[in-house]
Scaffold this motif. Structure first.
Motif, PDB file in Angstrom:
ATOM      1  N   TYR A  96     -17.195  22.951  25.344  1.00 33.94           N
ATOM      2  CA  TYR A  96     -17.831  24.257  25.481  1.00 33.94           C
ATOM      3  C   TYR A  96     -19.345  24.070  25.512  1.00 33.94           C
ATOM      4  N   LEU A  97     -20.045  25.047  26.037  1.00 36.91           N
ATOM      5  CA  LEU A  97     -21.487  24.938  26.251  1.00 36.91           C
ATOM      6  C   LEU A  97     -22.226  25.496  25.043  1.00 36.91           C
ATOM      7  N   SER A  98     -22.699  24.602  24.169  1.00 41.95           N
ATOM      8  CA  SER A  98     -23.319  25.039  22.930  1.00 41.95           C
ATOM      9  C   SER A  98     -24.337  24.003  22.462  1.00 41.95           C
ATOM     10  N   GLY A  99     -25.149  24.373  21.482  1.00 42.16           N
ATOM     11  CA  GLY A  99     -26.081  23.444  20.859  1.00 42.16           C
ATOM     12  C   GLY A  99     -27.075  22.856  21.842  1.00 42.16           C
ATOM     13  N   SER A 100     -27.334  21.552  21.691  1.00 39.14           N
ATOM     14  CA  SER A 100     -28.296  20.887  22.570  1.00 39.14           C
ATOM     15  C   SER A 100     -27.800  20.838  24.013  1.00 39.14           C
ATOM     16  N   GLY A 101     -26.472  20.877  24.190  1.00 37.92           N
ATOM     17  CA  GLY A 101     -25.925  20.921  25.542  1.00 37.92           C
ATOM     18  C   GLY A 101     -26.326  22.200  26.263  1.00 37.92           C
ATOM     19  N   TRP A 102     -26.289  23.321  25.557  1.00 40.28           N
ATOM     20  CA  TRP A 102     -26.712  24.591  26.128  1.00 40.28           C
ATOM     21  C   TRP A 102     -28.195  24.547  26.485  1.00 40.28           C
ATOM     22  N   LYS A 103     -29.007  23.956  25.611  1.00 37.03           N
ATOM     23  CA  LYS A 103     -30.442  23.836  25.890  1.00 37.03           C
ATOM     24  C   LYS A 103     -30.680  22.983  27.136  1.00 37.03           C
ATOM     25  N   ASP A 104     -29.970  21.854  27.233  1.00 45.29           N
ATOM     26  CA  ASP A 104     -30.132  20.987  28.403  1.00 45.29           C
ATOM     27  C   ASP A 104     -29.686  21.698  29.677  1.00 45.29           C
ATOM     28  N   TYR A 105     -28.593  22.425  29.602  1.00 45.71           N
ATOM     29  CA  TYR A 105     -28.084  23.145  30.778  1.00 45.71           C
ATOM     30  C   TYR A 105     -29.088  24.189  31.252  1.00 45.71           C
ATOM     31  N   ARG A 106     -29.662  24.932  30.320  1.00 47.38           N
ATOM     32  CA  ARG A 106     -30.646  25.950  30.714  1.00 47.38           C
ATOM     33  C   ARG A 106     -31.868  25.321  31.373  1.00 47.38           C
ATOM     34  N   ALA A 107     -32.230  24.111  30.918  1.00 45.54           N
ATOM     35  CA  ALA A 107     -33.426  23.452  31.461  1.00 45.54           C
ATOM     36  C   ALA A 107     -33.176  22.802  32.808  1.00 45.54           C
ATOM     37  N   GLU A 122     -23.838  30.850  27.335  1.00 41.05           N
ATOM     38  CA  GLU A 122     -23.712  30.117  26.076  1.00 41.05           C
ATOM     39  C   GLU A 122     -22.306  30.262  25.504  1.00 41.05           C
ATOM     40  N   SER A 123     -21.751  29.154  25.047  1.00 41.55           N
ATOM     41  CA  SER A 123     -20.423  29.061  24.428  1.00 41.55           C
ATOM     42  C   SER A 123     -19.274  29.150  25.427  1.00 41.55           C
ATOM     43  N   GLN A 124     -19.574  29.177  26.721  1.00 43.26           N
ATOM     44  CA  GLN A 124     -18.504  29.207  27.718  1.00 43.26           C
ATOM     45  C   GLN A 124     -17.764  27.881  27.757  1.00 43.26           C
ATOM     46  N   GLY A 222     -20.954  33.994  25.633  1.00 43.70           N
ATOM     47  CA  GLY A 222     -22.162  34.754  25.930  1.00 43.70           C
ATOM     48  C   GLY A 222     -23.195  34.697  24.824  1.00 43.70           C
ATOM     49  N   GLY A 223     -22.902  33.966  23.753  1.00 38.83           N
ATOM     50  CA  GLY A 223     -23.844  33.831  22.648  1.00 38.83           C
ATOM     51  C   GLY A 223     -23.286  32.881  21.607  1.00 38.83           C
ATOM     52  N   PRO A 224     -23.992  32.703  20.491  1.00 40.85           N
ATOM     53  CA  PRO A 224     -23.493  31.843  19.422  1.00 40.85           C
ATOM     54  C   PRO A 224     -22.177  32.375  18.857  1.00 40.85           C
ATOM     55  N   GLN A 225     -21.368  31.478  18.292  1.00 36.59           N
ATOM     56  CA  GLN A 225     -20.062  31.841  17.733  1.00 36.59           C
ATOM     57  C   GLN A 225     -20.057  31.634  16.218  1.00 36.59           C
ATOM     58  N   PRO A 226     -19.255  32.422  15.498  1.00 38.86           N
ATOM     59  CA  PRO A 226     -19.034  32.101  14.079  1.00 38.86           C
ATOM     60  C   PRO A 226     -18.333  30.753  13.988  1.00 38.86           C
ATOM     61  N   SER A 227     -18.633  29.991  12.942  1.00 39.95           N
ATOM     62  CA  SER A 227     -18.054  28.654  12.871  1.00 39.95           C
ATOM     63  C   SER A 227     -17.756  28.252  11.441  1.00 39.95           C
ATOM     64  N   PHE A 228     -16.871  27.248  11.315  1.00 34.24           N
ATOM     65  CA  PHE A 228     -16.467  26.750   9.997  1.00 34.24           C
ATOM     66  C   PHE A 228     -17.423  25.636   9.570  1.00 34.24           C
ATOM     67  N   ASP A 229     -18.648  25.969   9.274  1.00 34.84           N
ATOM     68  CA  ASP A 229     -19.612  24.933   8.906  1.00 34.84           C
ATOM     69  C   ASP A 229     -20.691  25.540   8.018  1.00 34.84           C
ATOM     70  N   LYS A 230     -21.883  24.979   8.099  1.00 34.91           N
ATOM     71  CA  LYS A 230     -22.961  25.403   7.212  1.00 34.91           C
ATOM     72  C   LYS A 230     -23.817  26.528   7.808  1.00 34.91           C
ATOM     73  N   GLN A 231     -23.248  27.311   8.719  1.00 34.18           N
ATOM     74  CA  GLN A 231     -24.019  28.383   9.339  1.00 34.18           C
ATOM     75  C   GLN A 231     -24.570  29.384   8.320  1.00 34.18           C
ATOM     76  N   PRO A 232     -23.836  29.743   7.254  1.00 37.46           N
ATOM     77  CA  PRO A 232     -24.437  30.657   6.272  1.00 37.46           C
ATOM     78  C   PRO A 232     -25.719  30.092   5.647  1.00 37.46           C
ATOM     79  N   VAL A 233     -25.764  28.763   5.485  1.00 42.69           N
ATOM     80  CA  VAL A 233     -26.968  28.139   4.924  1.00 42.69           C
ATOM     81  C   VAL A 233     -28.110  28.217   5.927  1.00 42.69           C
ATOM     82  N   ARG A 234     -27.816  27.902   7.189  1.00 42.25           N
ATOM     83  CA  ARG A 234     -28.854  28.008   8.224  1.00 42.25           C
ATOM     84  C   ARG A 234     -29.387  29.445   8.303  1.00 42.25           C
ATOM     85  N   ASP A 235     -28.467  30.395   8.331  1.00 42.49           N
ATOM     86  CA  ASP A 235     -28.871  31.795   8.465  1.00 42.49           C
ATOM     87  C   ASP A 235     -29.751  32.223   7.292  1.00 42.49           C
TER      88      ASP A 235
END
Length: 287
Positions: A96-107, A122-124, A222-235
């Motif tokens: 799926y298209l996310s993270g640094s891959g999404w940044k590279d794709y946009r560039a 994003e996230s497709q 179409g945007g970021p997804q909820p995930s099973f990781d440390k996203q609450p800490v990042r947020d």
């Protein structure tokens, strides 16, 4: 821990010890890092989740490629493993298209030399999973590289083998995760070479620290997804005006327990085992 274990190194999460000339001991702490900074607050049981999930996936994928696992210790966070000569590559597979891959794709419209269709969001989901290796940065961030740069590091034949096995591992684990209602968006792992010249799956395997796991029933491209990781800490950290340099902020109890709950839920859904049962008998994940 054995009195003969000699401390070799500390990572962001793990401690590395030497047991003897053929064996290492990896101990996963409860430390958590965001934006490349280890925070002063730990997440209870996080190290056990990482160790248990790695043990589970090493056992599940042993027919595809040998791995470094020799034993899980009774604390549920320590792994005895074989010494290897590690390859200088982070092996990344993206579905799926996310993270640094999404940044590279946009560039550039491409990731690591893989040209992708125009107009993706994003996230497709990608037309098919792609192997997008990166360097192993000693400081700062890993750098995404293409096939030519990867082959310069490990050789053409070894690169082809690593790519083939990486895609096969992703296919098997993503299919199994899907049966548990979880999307494996992308993952990274490492390989080493044993004394016989064989490629060996090593380090950690398909954990929330090394993979993006998304709940399938909440997936909306179409945007970021909820995930099973440390996203609450990042947020939480993003709300503080923190400059993302050491030292990091302390975490409040609700963020700590919310993050722990995500890690434990990922463990239970992916393995099918109750987490408390794993803590009591870590070897259950190897069955």
């Amino acid at each position: 821990m054995s009195d003969t274990a000699t401390h070799l190194a500390s990572g962001k999460v793990r401690e590395l010890y030497s047991l003897d000339e053929e064996r290492l001991l990896l101990v996963a702490s409860d430390r958590i890092s965001v934006f490349d900074v280890v925070l002063p607050t730990e997440i209870p049981d996080k190290g056990r989740v990482l160790t248990g999930l790695s043990g589970y996936w090493f056992a599940q994928t042993a027919a595809i490629v040998p791995n470094h696992l020799l034993a899980l210790r009774d604390d549920g966070r320590s792994t005895e493993c074989r010494r290897l000569e590690m390859l200088p590559l982070e092996c990344v597979v993206r579905g799926y298209l996310s993270g640094s891959g999404w940044k590279d794709y946009r560039a550039s419209g491409a990731i690591c030399g893989h040209v992708l269709p125009e107009g993706m969001v994003e996230s497709q989901q990608l037309p098919k999973p792609i192997f997008t290796p990166s360097t192993k940065a000693q400081t700062g961030h890993d750098e995404n590289i293409d096939r030519a740069a990867g082959a310069m590091l490990v050789g053409d034949e070894r690169f082809d083998e690593v790519e083939r096995l990486s895609l096969e591992l992703y296919a098997v684990v993503s299919a199994q995760a899907a049966t548990r209602g979880i999307i494996l968006a992308d993952t990274k792992f490492e390989f080493g070479i044993d004394s016989g010249g064989r490629l060996v799956f090593a380090d950690e395997a398909f954990t929330p620290d090394s993979s993006r796991f998304w709940p399938a029933d909440e997936y909306v491209p179409g945007g970021p997804q909820p995930s099973f990781d440390k996203q609450p800490v990042r947020d939480y950290c993003e709300t503080l005006g923190w400059d993302k340099t050491f030292p990091g902020p302390e975490l409040p109890d609700d963020v700590i327990m919310g993050t722990r709950a995500r890690y434990v839920e990922a463990f239970e859904r992916l393995t099918g085992h109750d987490f408390d049962a794993y803590v009591a008998r870590p070897e259950i994940v190897l069955a």
